[in-house]
Design an enzyme around this catalytic site. Structure first.
Site, mmCIF file in Angstrom:
data_model
loop_
_atom_site.group_PDB
_atom_site.id
_atom_site.type_symbol
_atom_site.label_atom_id
_atom_site.label_comp_id
_atom_site.label_asym_id
_atom_site.label_seq_id
_atom_site.Cartn_x
_atom_site.Cartn_y
_atom_site.Cartn_z
ATOM 1 N N HIS A 198 0.869 -1.177 0.000
ATOM 2 C CA HIS A 198 0.000 0.000 0.000
ATOM 3 C C HIS A 198 0.907 1.228 0.000
ATOM 4 C CE1 HIS A 198 -3.205 -2.706 2.045
ATOM 5 N NE2 HIS A 198 -3.342 -2.724 0.718
ATOM 6 N N GLU A 233 1.519 3.522 3.082
ATOM 7 C CA GLU A 233 2.061 2.947 4.312
ATOM 8 C C GLU A 233 3.574 2.871 4.138
ATOM 9 O OE1 GLU A 233 -0.110 -0.700 4.854
ATOM 10 O OE2 GLU A 233 -2.046 0.334 4.706
ATOM 11 N N HIS A 250 3.451 -3.507 6.569
ATOM 12 C CA HIS A 250 2.342 -2.574 6.383
ATOM 13 C C HIS A 250 2.400 -1.487 7.452
ATOM 14 C CE1 HIS A 250 -0.414 -4.731 3.425
ATOM 15 N NE2 HIS A 250 0.593 -5.577 3.576
ATOM 16 N N GLU A 296 2.210 -5.010 10.936
ATOM 17 C CA GLU A 296 1.691 -3.640 10.979
ATOM 18 C C GLU A 296 2.614 -2.862 11.909
ATOM 19 O OE1 GLU A 296 -0.817 -2.497 9.254
ATOM 20 O OE2 GLU A 296 -1.774 -4.321 8.514
#
Length: 740
Positions: free
Chosen positions: A363, A366, A501, A594
């Site tokens: 993404h 990110e 991410h 994350e």
């Protein structure tokens, strides 16, 4: 510029431009006219301009030079002047060439521009550096909409009235409401960024506000635009961040945002970030002259596409013996997907050496993973040169591949907006509008259908599952970035991977897709659930931000209850994820990390984020050596057997050998029965024990060729049907990718 006209008068004086009259004088910087300083000096009458309508300049010694009008026959003046004129005309005319010199005017040196002061960074409402106790409000609707929720880009829960909602909302609707930030030290405030409420149920945002500062939270000084109190325009929708710089910086400890108007059909709700530079504490004399910070060894800043290429090139030039930069394909807009390989023999697969990969930037908005991988390249290069024992062993025993930007088009979109203004979604998708984390082939459904019909593993494989035929069609929505990564997975025998991410603080592991198709959340473990939970826990426990006892939830999920790890499908279902595809289509085990609550941290926060993740990045790479490894060889020739199947008793997921016959199987400590089999060979089984030390257990096989299978009248067995189908589908996928 005058036009040239044909005249019947005397010849023109030489040395004069045929397109300019004498009234204008000689060109600036040219030589003097040829008649000046000669014996045939022009009489005073020569100063008379030429007859009207004539463009020829007056020629000294001619009739036109002596008289303004035409000469008449019998005129005494003409008779008297005739001999002299004849004498002048008979004289040889000396022609001189006039060279026009080019005058180069020297430019005045421009005054050096005054060095601009760097803009102040955010205080950290979004990144959680500002604690909940530092946020207060005049009122709130309920606890879930309290001041502690008024953070830029914070996300709401799924339900109406969620205790963790998407912003601060005032309890009353009047111009006396405020959201207050305590910087806890003297600060020069320079700007405010606002958003509306994040909610799927209501539309609420502030359209204008005032700003005040204070040193004691009692006496307030407003921001002024001249002599009047400034009113700042705010938002026009809930999600787009709007930045307002103060007309002049305000110094204080506290800052208040005082809404003045709001969306007519909504109420007073906002999310905010405050820009400010901390000032020295007046009570601390040493703070006014702090020691200079040490020179950073790593390049802590955000790198766009060109700067990323330069950094990778620089690292490769610093460590040419252990690095190689290569491209695996292009994005929708033609930006290359560059990979940095770090190994003691770059460009070569060494038998018995596992291959590892980190992927970031799936993404584009990110961005922290991208910067961490660039810093990791620098770190490994420099520490290897310094002779750090841990890094030397890692580089020597592992072939490392780092892909810092899988979605470079999306990153460029977010980069142009900047750290605080990219919002929650700008740049997430590719240029074609594709979410890459949902773009890989769904292999889960085919596997689960086969399992429900008791076809696995005898009639349907539990690994190396072929790509579905629909995915290879020319009209299939498959991004070029996805095609490039799939081809990359096929080219290298990766064993372990992490997909980096941002936007949360948690580590997830497969499966990412729920087995019950209509459920949004459901625990869906793989046959290797124990290994995946261990891998996720290794990263989470070594990460300083995740392991901190003071950490709070980023948005609404409290992952600390689970040790900051969770099964992906138990969090939220994702069909077509890269993690699931990697596990089912290749040998590679992949997790998702994350990294931060803030998808696009400010550059000033990058050094701290590197410290939070440095040990995790190294420790996770070292897990590639956990389990068993070996080589499957032909007992007669000693040659490695490619695509031999390695099956572990009790685990319904196999792996295959690479081209040289070597393999790696990640396992937790314990005793295992391992079987190796290949087409045309007799299967072999042996016990293998995995110890707690992070050293792989050797477990090699020598397979004898099967006897009695090729008697006359019997058909020689063909290649593995699953492999044949897999290769066919991959060829189709690549062919359609080249046609785009």
């Amino acid at each position: 510029m005058a036009r040239n006209r044909t005249t019947t008068g005397p010849p023109r004086a030489t040395g004069v431009s045929p397109t300019k009259g004498i009234a204008g004088g000689p060109p600036k910087g040219s030589e003097a006219p040829p008649w000046k300083g000669t014996t045939a000096a022009a009489p005073r009458a020569s100063a008379v301009p030429p007859p009207r309508g004539s463009t020829a300049p007056p020629v000294p010694g001619s009739a036109t030079a002596a008289s303004p009008g035409p000469a008449r026959r019998g005129d005494p003046a003409v008779t008297a002047a005739a001999p002299r004129v004849t004498k002048v005309l008979r004289k040889k005319v000396v022609r001189k060439k006039v060279v026009r010199k080019k005058v180069v005017r020297k430019k005045k040196p421009e005054a050096a521009a005054a060095p601009q002061e760097p803009p102040c960074p955010p205080l950290g409402l979004e990144s959680l550096r500002v604690l909940d106790t530092q946020l207060q409000a005049s009122s709130h609707k309920r606890h879930g909409l309290g001041a502690h929720r008024g953070r830029l880009n914070i996300q709401s829960g799924l339900y109406d009235g969620d205790p963790f909602d998407g912003g601060w909302c005032a309890g009353r609707e009047d111009a006396e409401q405020w959201l207050q930030v305590d910087a806890r030290r003297l600060t020069r405030f320079t700007g405010v960024i606002t958003q509306g409420l994040n909610s799927i149920w209501t539309y609420d945002w502030v359209t204008s506000y005032k700003v005040q500062v204070s040193n004691d939270s009692r006496a307030w000084l407003p921001s002024r635009n001249g002599t009047q109190e400034a009113v700042f325009p705010a938002n026009k929708d809930p999600e787009t961040p709007v930045l307002n710089l103060l007309p002049s910086p305000l110094v204080g400890r506290f800052l208040r945002i005082n809404p003045q108007s709001w969306y007519p059909n909504g109420t007073i709700c906002l999310r905010a970030e405050v820009l400010g530079c901390p000032l020295p504490d007046p009570s601390d004399a040493h703070a006014w002259h702090p020691p200079p910070p040490p020179e950073p060894q790593l390049d802590f800043r955000h790198h766009n596409y060109k700067e990323m290429r330069k950094l990778m090139k620089r690292v490769s030039e610093e460590c040419p013996d252990i690095t190689r930069v290569y491209s695996i394909g292009q994005s929708s807009r033609g930006l290359r997907l560059y990979v940095m390989e770090i190994s003691d023999n770059p460009g070569q697969h060494e038998v018995g050496e596992p291959e590892f990969r980190y992927v970031a930037g799936m993404h584009g908005n990110e961005v922290l993973g991208r910067e961490l991988l660039l810093n990791l390249m620098e770190f490994l290069c420099r520490e290897f040169r310094r002779g750090d024992a841990r890094v030397v062993q890692l580089v020597t025993d592992t072939r490392i591949h780092l892909l810092p930007s899988m979605n470079p088009d999306g990153y460029e979109t977010a980069y142009k907006l900047g750290s605080e203004l990219a919002g929650w979604a700008s740049g997430r998708w590719t240029y074609e509008g594709i979410d890459l984390n949902h773009n890989f082939a769904d292999l889960n459904t085919a596997l689960w259908d086969a399992e429900d019909n008791d076809l696995v593993p005898h009639e349907f494989p539990n690994h190396y599952i072929p790509i579905p035929e629909y995915y290879t069609f020319a009209n299939a929505t498959v991004a070029p970035e996805t095609r490039a990564v799939i081809a990359w997975m096929q080219r290298y025998p990766f064993v372990l991977s992490a997909n980096l991410h941002g936007g949360e603080l948690v580590v997830t592991y497969p499966f990412d897709m729920t087995r019950t198709y209509w459920k949004a959340q459901e625990p869906t473990p793989t046959p290797d659930d124990g290994v995946f939970r261990w891998l996720a826990t290794v990263y989470a426990t070594a990460n300083l931000a995740m392991a901190s006892a003071e950490r709070r939830r980023c948005h609404y999920d409290d992952f600390t209850r689970f040790g900051n790890v969770i099964n992906g499908a138990d969090w939220h279902t994702v069909a077509g994820s890269m993690n699931d595809f990697s596990y089912l289509h290749t040998n590679c085990f992949e997790i998702t990390v994350e990294l931060s609550c803030d998808k696009f941290p400010h550059a000033s926060e990058l050094p701290e984020e590197w410290e939070n993740n440095r040990e995790s990045l190294l420790l996770f790479m070292e897990q590639v050596h956990r389990g068993i490894k070996g080589v499957v060889r032909d007992s007669d020739t000693g040659q490695g057997i490619p695509n031999a199947i390695i099956a572990v008793d009790g685990i319904n997921h196999d792996v295959r050998t690479a081209l040289d016959g070597d393999y790696w199987r990640l396992l937790n400590p314990g005793e295992y029965e391992v079987t190796a089999r290949a087409e045309g060979y007799e299967a072999a089984t042996q016990p293998c024990r995995v110890y707690f030390e992070n050293v792989p257990t050797p477990c090699s096989f020598r397979l004898a060729r099967a006897r009695g299978r090729h008697r006359p009248g019997r058909t020689r067995p063909g290649p593995d049907p699953a492999l044949r189908l897999q290769r066919l589908r991959l060829r189709r996928l690549r062919a359609h990718g080249r046609g785009q």
